[in-house]
Each structure stands twice: as structure tokens, then as C-alpha cells.
Motif scaffolding. Structure first.
Motif, mmCIF file in Angstrom:
data_model
loop_
_atom_site.group_PDB
_atom_site.id
_atom_site.type_symbol
_atom_site.label_atom_id
_atom_site.label_comp_id
_atom_site.label_asym_id
_atom_site.label_seq_id
_atom_site.Cartn_x
_atom_site.Cartn_y
_atom_site.Cartn_z
ATOM 1 N N MET A 84 0.839 -1.194 0.000
ATOM 2 C CA MET A 84 0.000 0.000 0.000
ATOM 3 C C MET A 84 0.881 1.255 0.000
ATOM 4 O O MET A 84 1.818 1.353 0.776
ATOM 5 C CB MET A 84 -0.874 -0.019 1.263
ATOM 6 N N THR A 85 0.557 2.177 -0.900
ATOM 7 C CA THR A 85 1.335 3.427 -0.921
ATOM 8 C C THR A 85 0.653 4.457 -0.030
ATOM 9 O O THR A 85 -0.557 4.638 -0.112
ATOM 10 C CB THR A 85 1.393 3.998 -2.363
ATOM 11 N N ILE A 86 1.447 5.076 0.767
ATOM 12 C CA ILE A 86 0.886 6.127 1.634
ATOM 13 C C ILE A 86 0.914 7.440 0.868
ATOM 14 O O ILE A 86 1.923 7.801 0.259
ATOM 15 C CB ILE A 86 1.696 6.237 2.944
ATOM 16 N N LYS A 87 -0.227 8.130 0.898
ATOM 17 C CA LYS A 87 -0.318 9.415 0.187
ATOM 18 C C LYS A 87 0.546 10.460 0.882
ATOM 19 O O LYS A 87 0.603 10.496 2.116
ATOM 20 C CB LYS A 87 -1.764 9.933 0.233
ATOM 21 N N PRO A 88 1.175 11.350 0.075
ATOM 22 C CA PRO A 88 1.920 12.438 0.728
ATOM 23 C C PRO A 88 0.947 13.328 1.512
ATOM 24 O O PRO A 88 -0.187 13.524 1.078
ATOM 25 C CB PRO A 88 2.512 13.220 -0.442
ATOM 26 N N TRP A 89 1.384 13.835 2.664
ATOM 27 C CA TRP A 89 0.471 14.616 3.511
ATOM 28 C C TRP A 89 -0.081 15.829 2.781
ATOM 29 O O TRP A 89 -1.190 16.279 3.044
ATOM 30 C CB TRP A 89 1.154 15.026 4.831
ATOM 31 N N ARG A 90 0.698 16.372 1.825
ATOM 32 C CA ARG A 90 0.228 17.578 1.122
ATOM 33 C C ARG A 90 -1.035 17.330 0.310
ATOM 34 O O ARG A 90 -1.768 18.233 -0.038
ATOM 35 C CB ARG A 90 1.319 18.112 0.190
ATOM 36 N N GLU A 91 -1.276 16.037 -0.031
ATOM 37 C CA GLU A 91 -2.501 15.714 -0.785
ATOM 38 C C GLU A 91 -3.684 15.552 0.159
ATOM 39 O O GLU A 91 -4.829 15.624 -0.246
ATOM 40 C CB GLU A 91 -2.307 14.414 -1.578
ATOM 41 N N ILE A 92 -3.398 15.299 1.394
ATOM 42 C CA ILE A 92 -4.484 15.100 2.369
ATOM 43 C C ILE A 92 -4.840 16.421 3.053
ATOM 44 O O ILE A 92 -5.998 16.759 3.197
ATOM 45 C CB ILE A 92 -4.068 14.037 3.417
ATOM 46 N N ALA A 93 -3.812 17.160 3.417
ATOM 47 C CA ALA A 93 -4.035 18.477 4.031
ATOM 48 C C ALA A 93 -3.327 19.496 3.145
ATOM 49 O O ALA A 93 -2.130 19.731 3.291
ATOM 50 C CB ALA A 93 -3.468 18.502 5.440
ATOM 51 N N VAL A 94 -4.077 20.065 2.200
ATOM 52 C CA VAL A 94 -3.456 20.988 1.236
ATOM 53 C C VAL A 94 -3.096 22.305 1.936
ATOM 54 O O VAL A 94 -3.962 22.946 2.532
ATOM 55 C CB VAL A 94 -4.410 21.253 0.047
ATOM 56 N N PRO A 95 -1.819 22.678 1.879
ATOM 57 C CA PRO A 95 -1.417 23.925 2.556
ATOM 58 C C PRO A 95 -2.074 25.158 1.933
ATOM 59 O O PRO A 95 -2.497 25.123 0.772
ATOM 60 C CB PRO A 95 0.104 23.968 2.339
#
Ligand SMILES: Nc1ncnc2c1ncn2[C@@H]1O[C@H](COP(=O)(O)OP(=O)(O)O)[C@@H](O)[C@H]1O
Ligand SMILES: [Mg+2]
Length: 122
Positions: free
Chosen positions: A1-12
Motif C-alpha cells: 500500500m502506498t501512503i499518500k503524501p500529507w500535502r494531498e491530504i491536508a493541502v497547505p
């Protein structure tokens, strides 16, 4: 499973993405707001709440403040305890904007969902 980069989950915010973020603006400054000299994200109640994440603790605190100001109990003294950058001044600014009532609660993102003890007519 690839973990999504945090920037895609919480867009700055745009200022961070565009690298125009000012470090001097990181620490909220209540005196600047009171003097009407702060940047719009802090100065304008509506913009301020649009960028504010209302934590459970902040919701309880705002509720307590509204109770106290309207004579329905609440805590007259609240101690804010966090490390530097933990949000003490930001929380005080939330109280400031709410109590000042320059804008109706309906324009303060997230505030109307707090089940404030008494209806605030701001
Ligand atoms: N609940 C929150 N929602 C959005 N931004 C916040 C929140 N709490 C703090 N911040 C932001 O984090 C930064 C540090 O908060 P600040 O209130 O200045 O910390 P403190 O006064 O505890 O040192 C500021 O840019 C502030 O606006
Ligand atoms: Mg501070």
C-alpha cells in the motif's frame, strides 16, 4: 500500500504553496489586531475564522466565554496552557472577534455549529 503524501491530504494554504508565507506573521499578535494594523487573515473576523480550526477545547472555551459574558455561568478565568506556537494567542483572538461582534456569527465559519449556551445575536 502506498501512503499518500500529507500535502494531498491536508493541502497547505496558498501563501505556503507560493512561498510568500511571512514567518513574522506566524505568531498571532492581538495588539496589532486591536490597533487595526494586522494582516487581513487576523484582522477580519470572517477571514480569521475561515482559517481557524475549531478544536474541541476551543469550542468549549468559546461556549464558556459566551456564558460568562451573558451572565449564565461560565469560567471568569481560563488558563491557556500550550507551548510556544500552540495557539494561545489565536484562541484569544477567536474570543476577541466573537465578543466584538463586528460580523454576524453566520459569517464566522465554524462558529454557528458550536452549540453556544445562549443565542449570540452579535
Ligand atoms: N486553531 C487554530 N486554527 C488555525 N491556526 C491556528 C490555530 N491555533 C493556532 N494557529 C496558528 O498557529 C500559529 C501559532 O499560534 P499562536 O496563537 O501564535 O501560538 P501561541 O500564542 O500559543 O505561541 C499562528 O499562526 C496561529 O494563527
Ligand atoms: Mg502568543
Amino acid at each position: 500500500m502506498t501512503i499518500k503524501p500529507w500535502r494531498e491530504i491536508a493541502v497547505p494554504h496558498q501563501d505556503v504553496l507560493k512561498d510568500t508565507f511571512q514567518e513574522s506573521e506566524f505568531a498571532a499578535d492581538i495588539s496589532q489586531v486591536h490597533q487595526g494594523k494586522a494582516t487581513p487573515e487576523y484582522q477580519d473576523a470572517s477571514q480569521f475564522f475561515a482559517r481557524t480550526y475549531i478544536t474541541e477545547g476551543m469550542a468549549l472555551l468559546l461556549d464558556s466565554v459566551v456564558k460568562c459574558l451573558s451572565g449564565h455561568g461560565g469560567d471568569p478565568v481560563i488558563q491557556l496552557q500550550t507551548a510556544f506556537g500552540g495557539g494561545k494567542t489565536h484562541t484569544m483572538l477567536a474570543v476577541y472577534h466573537l465578543a466584538k461582534g463586528e460580523r454576524p456569527v453566520s459569517e464566522l465559519s465554524g462558529v454557528s455549529v458550536i452549540r453556544l449556551y445562549v443565542k449570540y445575536s452579535g
